[in-house]
Write a protein that holds these residues in place. Structure first.
Motif, PDB file in Angstrom:
ATOM      1  N   ASP A 194       0.857  -1.196   0.000  1.00 32.14           N
ATOM      2  CA  ASP A 194       0.000   0.000   0.000  1.00 32.14           C
ATOM      3  C   ASP A 194       0.891   1.243   0.000  1.00 32.14           C
ATOM      4  OD1 ASP A 194      -2.043  -1.767   0.140  1.00 32.14           O
ATOM      5  OD2 ASP A 194      -2.732  -1.210   2.152  1.00 32.14           O
ATOM      6  N   PHE A 195       0.375   2.309  -0.581  1.00 32.34           N
ATOM      7  CA  PHE A 195       1.202   3.519  -0.669  1.00 32.34           C
ATOM      8  C   PHE A 195       0.373   4.753  -0.359  1.00 32.34           C
ATOM      9  CE2 PHE A 195      -0.400   2.270  -4.794  1.00 32.34           C
ATOM     10  CZ  PHE A 195      -0.925   3.433  -5.329  1.00 32.34           C
ATOM     11  N   VAL A 196       1.064   5.825  -0.006  1.00 32.30           N
ATOM     12  CA  VAL A 196       0.367   7.029   0.463  1.00 32.30           C
ATOM     13  C   VAL A 196      -0.120   7.873  -0.709  1.00 32.30           C
ATOM     14  CG1 VAL A 196       0.583   9.151   1.816  1.00 32.30           C
ATOM     15  CG2 VAL A 196       1.728   7.081   2.595  1.00 32.30           C
ATOM     16  N   LEU A 197      -1.393   8.250  -0.641  1.00 28.07           N
ATOM     17  CA  LEU A 197      -1.974   9.161  -1.637  1.00 28.07           C
ATOM     18  C   LEU A 197      -1.937  10.594  -1.105  1.00 28.07           C
ATOM     19  CD1 LEU A 197      -5.098   6.980  -2.469  1.00 28.07           C
ATOM     20  CD2 LEU A 197      -3.156   7.384  -3.988  1.00 28.07           C
ATOM     21  N   TRP A 198      -2.139  10.703   0.199  1.00 27.58           N
ATOM     22  CA  TRP A 198      -2.140  12.031   0.835  1.00 27.58           C
ATOM     23  C   TRP A 198      -1.583  11.916   2.251  1.00 27.58           C
ATOM     24  CZ3 TRP A 198      -3.032  16.770  -1.155  1.00 27.58           C
ATOM     25  CH2 TRP A 198      -3.148  17.829  -0.244  1.00 27.58           C
ATOM     26  N   TRP A 222       3.814  11.118  -4.038  1.00 27.17           N
ATOM     27  CA  TRP A 222       4.488  11.360  -5.316  1.00 27.17           C
ATOM     28  C   TRP A 222       3.727  10.760  -6.504  1.00 27.17           C
ATOM     29  CZ3 TRP A 222       8.929   7.721  -7.033  1.00 27.17           C
ATOM     30  CH2 TRP A 222       9.455   8.142  -8.256  1.00 27.17           C
ATOM     31  N   HIS A 223       3.204   9.530  -6.331  1.00 25.61           N
ATOM     32  CA  HIS A 223       2.641   8.823  -7.485  1.00 25.61           C
ATOM     33  C   HIS A 223       1.380   9.481  -8.038  1.00 25.61           C
ATOM     34  CE1 HIS A 223       5.443   6.020  -5.842  1.00 25.61           C
ATOM     35  NE2 HIS A 223       4.730   5.884  -4.748  1.00 25.61           N
ATOM     36  N   ILE A 224       0.564  10.041  -7.143  1.00 27.62           N
ATOM     37  CA  ILE A 224      -0.736  10.576  -7.568  1.00 27.62           C
ATOM     38  C   ILE A 224      -0.558  11.702  -8.586  1.00 27.62           C
ATOM     39  CG2 ILE A 224      -1.026  12.290  -5.696  1.00 27.62           C
ATOM     40  CD1 ILE A 224      -3.861  10.008  -6.716  1.00 27.62           C
ATOM     41  N   HIS A 252       5.668   3.566 -11.254  1.00 26.57           N
ATOM     42  CA  HIS A 252       4.739   3.300 -12.359  1.00 26.57           C
ATOM     43  C   HIS A 252       3.713   2.227 -12.004  1.00 26.57           C
ATOM     44  CE1 HIS A 252       7.683   5.234 -15.432  1.00 26.57           C
ATOM     45  NE2 HIS A 252       7.032   6.110 -14.698  1.00 26.57           N
ATOM     46  N   THR A 253       4.136   1.282 -11.189  1.00 25.82           N
ATOM     47  CA  THR A 253       3.201   0.243 -10.730  1.00 25.82           C
ATOM     48  C   THR A 253       2.052   0.915  -9.957  1.00 25.82           C
ATOM     49  OG1 THR A 253       5.032  -1.297 -10.622  1.00 25.82           O
ATOM     50  CG2 THR A 253       3.073  -1.875  -9.335  1.00 25.82           C
ATOM     51  N   ASN A 254       2.411   1.885  -9.133  1.00 27.29           N
ATOM     52  CA  ASN A 254       1.390   2.590  -8.346  1.00 27.29           C
ATOM     53  C   ASN A 254       0.554   3.529  -9.210  1.00 27.29           C
ATOM     54  OD1 ASN A 254       2.347   1.231  -6.188  1.00 27.29           O
ATOM     55  ND2 ASN A 254       3.436   2.951  -5.254  1.00 27.29           N
ATOM     56  N   GLN A 258      -3.587   3.227  -9.237  1.00 32.84           N
ATOM     57  CA  GLN A 258      -4.549   4.278  -8.879  1.00 32.84           C
ATOM     58  C   GLN A 258      -5.292   4.821 -10.103  1.00 32.84           C
ATOM     59  OE1 GLN A 258      -1.736   6.811  -6.895  1.00 32.84           O
ATOM     60  NE2 GLN A 258      -0.852   7.467  -8.818  1.00 32.84           N
ATOM     61  N   SER A 259      -4.623   4.904 -11.275  1.00 33.75           N
ATOM     62  CA  SER A 259      -5.294   5.428 -12.473  1.00 33.75           C
ATOM     63  C   SER A 259      -6.405   4.490 -12.911  1.00 33.75           C
ATOM     64  CB  SER A 259      -4.318   5.579 -13.644  1.00 33.75           C
ATOM     65  OG  SER A 259      -3.323   6.493 -13.309  1.00 33.75           O
ATOM     66  N   GLU A 260      -6.115   3.182 -12.930  1.00 30.70           N
ATOM     67  CA  GLU A 260      -7.122   2.242 -13.421  1.00 30.70           C
ATOM     68  C   GLU A 260      -8.249   2.058 -12.409  1.00 30.70           C
ATOM     69  OE1 GLU A 260      -5.143  -1.141 -15.252  1.00 30.70           O
ATOM     70  OE2 GLU A 260      -4.259   0.193 -16.755  1.00 30.70           O
TER      71      GLU A 260
END
Ligand code: AMP
Ligand code: ZN
Length: 473
Positions: A194-198, A222-224, A252-254, A258-260
């Motif tokens: 899991d990764f941080v969105l905010w 960063w990813h968002i 890119h995996t993240n 989140q995009s899909e």
């Protein structure tokens, strides 16, 4: 000209014909720099090869729309959401504000790009200019059940996806980024990936940039930023996404996750990754003392275009080792190439059929997964071909739309005579004065010895009524 690009795709690790979503149109996204320091020439290898990809797509007739972000917030020292924000680190190092650092290194980045003939993408978006859009995307992910709030941060729940590891080019070891770097694991995460969105619970106290959000004052992960900037500017169906290989996981995996999850369908069809440039000590790093920048190349007397040629001589998916010796080889190759072009006769009519024929050869060569070294071979074949100089020049100029090596421009610039440096001039003048004094004292042996000494350094002297004149051979 009907050329089909065959492109390696990290999504399935295969080379296949490139087919865009919309005929004739390519939507392309590039991860931009994190602007906390100068770009090193490794970063710039990625941008050079992405530039070739973009220009080649245009060359074979596509209309390309390219977007790049500028990471000016949220990229932490470890890609596993831990450590200090890189921007803050840069600001502390230079006793400036984060925004001053961002502006300075964004300008420096585009100045380096210009020196390497890297075209500026049509749209460039700093992450800090789109905070509201990031918040909206995070909110949608929360509403759809893909994100959760824990211990002050919003996380993406990777267990909600059937296939989180869509980008196949990684192994379990890569996935343990945080652990490998000896960073404490985040206990608020439901799943390790899991990764941080905010962020609201700042991992460090003095994060400079913060914004209001439904989850409290904080800043985006960063990813968002890349998902959001891409979807906002290029729509829901992306053709090509680019970056260096280190971006495959987790960035890119993240982004895909989140995009899909946000869109509810497949997002990007082709993933283009450039393999790293290394120096003799291993991975290139901005924390090493004298790190390799475009300015350093210039200080050492290299035209940055020589570095571009060096990159083009290798395939973008092969690891590339930088040493000053290999750069010297590229410099010699460039100088020789320019000399041969300079020697071409400009007179005569351009043979249009030959131009078209060679265009096809060049396009077919580069179309094999952006094979720039094959493209360069075709360029050398043109020089050897039985064609008049004007036709060769026209073909070379045409190829340079993709290569961007300033070929005709450099050939048409008259090389400057090597100038004597100040220390040498001072020494010559001092010797001439000493010779004058020797002659006045009738010490002709000494005067002749000084003339010989000057001659040994390539300096010819001539006594005239106006005094002694000199010339450097
Ligand atoms: P950064 O500024 O760290 O976000 O990186 C900018 C770009 O350079 C990203 O696409 C990275 O994947 C890429 N990159 C980082 N290190 C290297 C390297 N040694 N060789 C080639 N590309 C790199
Ligand atoms: Zn990105």
């Amino acid at each position: 000209m009907e050329t089909t690009l065959k492109l390696y795709n990290t999504l399935d690790n295969k080379i296949a014909p490139f087919v865009p979503n919309e005929p004739g149109k390519v939507r392309m996204y590039t991860c931009g720099p994190t602007v906390y320091h100068f770009a090193h020439i490794g970063n710039l290898r990625s941008y050079i090869m992405e530039d070739v990809l973009e220009k080649f797509l245009r060359y074979i007739g596509y209309d390309v729309d390219r977007v790049m972000n500028i990471t000016d917030v949220g990229h932490l020292s470890s890609d596993a959401d831990t450590g200090e924000d890189k921007m803050l680190k840069g600001a502390k190092r230079e006793h400036k504000t984060v925004m001053e650092i961002a502006q300075m290194y964004t300008d420096a980045f585009f100045s380096d790009c210009a020196k390497l003939n890297i075209r500026k993408p049509d749209t460039v978006v700093p992450a800090t200019s789109m905070i509201d859009d990031f918040i909206h995307m995070v909110q949608v992910l929360m509403d759809k059940g893909y994100a959760y709030f824990a211990e002050g941060n919003v996380y993406f729940d990777t267990s909600k996806l059937e296939n989180y590891y869509t980008l196949t080019n990684h192994n379990q070891e890569d996935l343990n980024v945080g652990v490998r770097e000896g960073v404490e694991e985040d206990t608020a995460k439901r799943n390790k990936t899991d990764f941080v969105l905010w962020f609201t619970k700042s991992k460090f106290e003095d994060q400079a940039l913060k914004w209001d959000s439904p989850w409290g004052v904080g800043y985006p992960g960063w990813h968002i930023e890349c998902s959001c900037i891409s979807i906002k500017n290029l729509g829901e169906y992306l053709d090509i996404h680019c970056g260096g290989v280190d971006n495959i996981f987790p960035h890119h995996t993240n982004e895909i996750a989140q995009s899909e999850a946000y869109l509810g369908h497949k997002w990007c069809n082709y993933w283009f990754h450039v393999t790293h440039l290394n120096d003799e000590t291993g991975k290139m790093s901005k924390s090493k003392g004298e790190f390799l920048t475009v300015s350093l190349l210039e200080e050492k007397g290299y035209d940055p275009i020589v570095y571009r040629l060096f990159c083009l001589q290798s395939h973008y998916r092969k690891p590339l080792l930088f040493t000053w010796d290999v750069l010297d080889n590229a410099k010699n190759a460039y100088d020789k190439l320019i000399k041969r072009i300079r020697a071409l006769d400009k007179e005569g009519a351009v043979d249009a059929a030959a131009l078209e024929e060679w265009r096809t050869k060049f396009a077919e060569a580069v179309a094999q997964d952006i094979n720039t070294s094959s493209g360069l071979t075709v360029l050398y074949d043109v020089l050897k071909a039985d064609l008049n100089g004007a036709t060769k020049r026209a073909i070379i100029d045409d190829f340079d739309q993709v290569l961007s090596l300033n070929l005709l421009q450099a050939a048409d610039t008259v090389p400057e005579e090597p100038a004597a440096d100040d220390a040498l001039v001072a020494w010559i003048e001092e010797r001439i004065e000493a010779r004058k004094a020797a002659k006045k004292a009738k010490d002709f042996a000494q005067a002749d010895a000084i003339r010989a000494e000057l001659a040994a350094k390539g300096v010819t002297i001539k006594d005239t009524r106006e005094g002694t004149l000199w010339e450097l051979n």
